[in-house]
Design a protein around this motif. Structure first.
Motif, mmCIF file in Angstrom:
data_model
loop_
_atom_site.group_PDB
_atom_site.id
_atom_site.type_symbol
_atom_site.label_atom_id
_atom_site.label_comp_id
_atom_site.label_asym_id
_atom_site.label_seq_id
_atom_site.Cartn_x
_atom_site.Cartn_y
_atom_site.Cartn_z
ATOM 1 N N SER A 15 0.704 -1.243 -0.141
ATOM 2 C CA SER A 15 0.077 0.045 0.087
ATOM 3 C C SER A 15 0.855 1.245 -0.198
ATOM 4 C CB SER A 15 -0.840 -0.134 1.270
ATOM 5 O OG SER A 15 -0.018 0.103 2.216
ATOM 6 N N GLY A 16 2.128 1.261 0.256
ATOM 7 C CA GLY A 16 2.962 2.318 0.081
ATOM 8 C C GLY A 16 3.019 3.025 1.541
ATOM 9 N N LYS A 17 2.328 2.463 2.421
ATOM 10 C CA LYS A 17 2.310 2.886 3.823
ATOM 11 C C LYS A 17 3.321 2.835 4.763
ATOM 12 C CE LYS A 17 -2.787 3.367 4.350
ATOM 13 N NZ LYS A 17 -4.054 3.000 5.092
ATOM 14 N N VAL A 18 4.065 1.582 4.347
ATOM 15 C CA VAL A 18 5.614 1.596 4.870
ATOM 16 C C VAL A 18 6.382 1.311 3.939
ATOM 17 C CG1 VAL A 18 6.807 -0.221 6.176
ATOM 18 C CG2 VAL A 18 4.548 0.388 7.110
ATOM 19 N N LYS A 19 7.539 2.047 3.743
ATOM 20 C CA LYS A 19 8.536 2.145 2.560
ATOM 21 C C LYS A 19 9.434 0.856 3.056
ATOM 22 C CE LYS A 19 6.617 5.697 0.814
ATOM 23 N NZ LYS A 19 5.783 5.629 -0.065
ATOM 24 N N HIS A 20 10.067 0.861 4.256
ATOM 25 C CA HIS A 20 11.130 -0.153 4.510
ATOM 26 C C HIS A 20 10.700 -0.775 5.765
ATOM 27 C CE1 HIS A 20 13.130 3.027 2.281
ATOM 28 N NE2 HIS A 20 13.673 1.797 1.368
ATOM 29 N N ILE A 21 10.790 -2.089 5.829
ATOM 30 C CA ILE A 21 10.276 -2.644 7.237
ATOM 31 C C ILE A 21 11.341 -3.454 7.946
ATOM 32 C CG2 ILE A 21 9.363 -4.926 6.447
ATOM 33 C CD1 ILE A 21 6.703 -3.644 8.221
ATOM 34 N N GLY A 22 11.587 -3.321 9.325
ATOM 35 C CA GLY A 22 12.440 -3.990 10.063
ATOM 36 C C GLY A 22 11.962 -4.330 11.362
ATOM 37 N N ARG A 36 18.137 -15.612 13.904
ATOM 38 C CA ARG A 36 18.198 -16.195 12.668
ATOM 39 C C ARG A 36 16.911 -16.389 11.917
ATOM 40 N NH1 ARG A 36 23.443 -19.246 10.221
ATOM 41 N NH2 ARG A 36 22.145 -20.203 8.739
ATOM 42 N N LYS A 37 16.079 -17.008 13.124
ATOM 43 C CA LYS A 37 14.969 -17.459 12.722
ATOM 44 C C LYS A 37 14.221 -16.533 12.029
ATOM 45 C CE LYS A 37 11.308 -20.346 14.883
ATOM 46 N NZ LYS A 37 10.800 -20.583 16.148
ATOM 47 N N ILE A 38 14.104 -15.313 13.009
ATOM 48 C CA ILE A 38 13.107 -14.075 12.398
ATOM 49 C C ILE A 38 13.942 -13.358 11.192
ATOM 50 C CG2 ILE A 38 12.537 -11.874 12.960
ATOM 51 C CD1 ILE A 38 12.647 -12.713 15.969
ATOM 52 N N VAL A 39 15.201 -13.375 11.108
ATOM 53 C CA VAL A 39 15.775 -12.932 9.838
ATOM 54 C C VAL A 39 15.037 -13.910 8.617
ATOM 55 C CG1 VAL A 39 17.893 -12.592 8.372
ATOM 56 C CG2 VAL A 39 17.694 -11.807 10.837
ATOM 57 N N ASP A 40 15.220 -15.090 8.893
ATOM 58 C CA ASP A 40 15.054 -15.972 7.879
ATOM 59 C C ASP A 40 13.474 -16.053 7.408
ATOM 60 O OD1 ASP A 40 17.452 -16.645 7.377
ATOM 61 O OD2 ASP A 40 17.255 -18.478 8.460
ATOM 62 N N ALA A 41 12.680 -15.413 8.214
ATOM 63 C CA ALA A 41 11.183 -15.618 8.207
ATOM 64 C C ALA A 41 10.471 -14.524 6.912
ATOM 65 C CB ALA A 41 10.665 -15.458 9.341
ATOM 66 N N TYR A 42 11.281 -13.402 6.747
ATOM 67 C CA TYR A 42 10.666 -12.564 5.884
ATOM 68 C C TYR A 42 11.851 -11.527 5.069
ATOM 69 C CZ TYR A 42 7.373 -8.796 4.763
ATOM 70 O OH TYR A 42 6.504 -8.123 4.194
ATOM 71 N N PRO A 43 11.481 -10.987 3.936
ATOM 72 C CA PRO A 43 12.605 -10.267 3.351
ATOM 73 C C PRO A 43 12.708 -8.979 3.963
ATOM 74 C CG PRO A 43 10.369 -10.484 1.840
ATOM 75 C CD PRO A 43 10.224 -11.317 3.213
ATOM 76 N N TRP A 44 13.171 -8.977 5.107
ATOM 77 C CA TRP A 44 13.262 -7.566 5.939
ATOM 78 C C TRP A 44 14.192 -6.457 5.186
ATOM 79 C CZ3 TRP A 44 10.091 -7.671 9.967
ATOM 80 C CH2 TRP A 44 9.978 -8.877 10.717
ATOM 81 N N ASP A 45 13.782 -5.245 5.250
ATOM 82 C CA ASP A 45 14.998 -4.225 4.620
ATOM 83 C C ASP A 45 15.898 -4.054 6.102
ATOM 84 O OD1 ASP A 45 13.289 -3.806 2.374
ATOM 85 O OD2 ASP A 45 11.687 -3.172 3.671
#
Ligand code: SF4
Ligand code: SF4
Length: 281
Positions: free
Chosen positions: A48-55, A66-75
């Protein structure tokens, strides 16, 4: 989450957020957010463009990180890191792992809540005297973090304008990979000197948990060790009494011994817990 997010937008008087953090991720918070559909929610926010980068910001052990990093394409991610905490929490391993995945790295606690700047033990002072760099304690700790090329941003709490000015100066002049092998070795020596002052070898591994009485063994030991390493007993008494919830404090220990065989450091936990109680309560 939609409700909270809308409240945040309203308070910030904006339609979108450039860098949005899921705060204080650890095993429990992450499990809770997963259960509540956070992955789909993050996809929706970005689309939706409401969040540009998520972390996410993080306080737990490396395997959880490591588990959290691997769970999503975080910025990006935000981790505690300083020259003392290179193996704690996400640690240097976590920093490298996240960076290798292309994530931006925000470092928090580069001065360990200011503890690396005050009450410097003589042993540590002695080590810094061997340095070719004429830096004060804050500059020294910040240079260590800025030396790592993968670090994107360094957060440091500041309570006076002079600190703001000094930190800007440090950030403006510090360069990645500028510290020589000899200088980096001094940081390792300083870390060793701090750890040698600790009355226990607790690594915070949590193998001793759960305690049937609910004692948070690593937390109690952590504050106790800090009091010896950083020498400000009153500050650590306050920290212990304010932050460690009563139901997890050392005085709940009944010396049942259930944790004894679980500690890889062979710490006599009930005996030491009695000392924590006497020292910090
Ligand atoms: S000895 Fe104390 S800390 Fe260890 S399990 Fe028993 S009550 Fe918990
Ligand atoms: S198992 Fe031992 S080293 Fe690990 S957190 Fe418990 S007391 Fe500390």
């Amino acid at each position: 989450m939609d409700t909270y997010f809308q409240q945040q937008l309203d308070k910030l008087q904006t339609d979108y957020i450039d860098y949005y953090l899921l705060h204080a991720m650890g095993k429990e918070n992450w499990a809770n957010l997963r259960k509540n559909g956070v992955l789909a929610w993050m996809d929706k926010m970005k689309a939706s463009g409401k969040v540009k980068h998520i972390g996410f910001s993080f306080h737990d052990k490396y395997p959880v990180f490591r588990k959290i990093v691997d769970a999503y394409p975080w910025d990006f991610c935000q981790i505690q890191f300083n020259y003392l905490d290179i193996r704690e929490q996400a640690g240097r391993r976590g920093l490298d792992y996240a960076a290798a995945k292309g994530m931006g790295i925000i470092v928090m606690e580069p001065l360990r809540g200011g503890k690396l700047v005050t009450n410097i033990p003589p042993e540590v002072e002695h080590i810094w005297q061997k340095s070719a760099l004429r830096l004060n304690e804050a500059e020294r700790a910040l240079h260590y973090v800025w030396n790592i090329p993968e670090v994107t941003l360094v957060l440091s709490g500041m309570s006076a304008l002079e600190q703001v000015q000094e930190n800007i100066r440090t950030a403006s002049t510090a360069k990645a990979n500028e510290l020589s092998r000899k200088e980096l070795n001094l940081y390792l020596q300083a870390r060793k000197a701090y750890l040698a002052k600790a009355p226990l070898p607790c690594t915070g591994c949590e193998y001793c948990l759960p305690c049937p009485q609910g004692v948070s063994i690593p937390w109690c030991f952590g504050v106790y060790m800090d009091a010896f390493m950083f020498g400000d007993v009153e500050r650590h008494k306050r920290e212990y009494n304010f932050f460690v919830p009563d139901e997890h404090k050392a005085d709940k220990c009944t010396a049942c011994g259930a944790c004894l065989s679980k500690c890889p450091q062979h710490i006599n936990i009930p005996v030491e817990m009695a000392k924590v109680k006497a020292y910090l309560a």
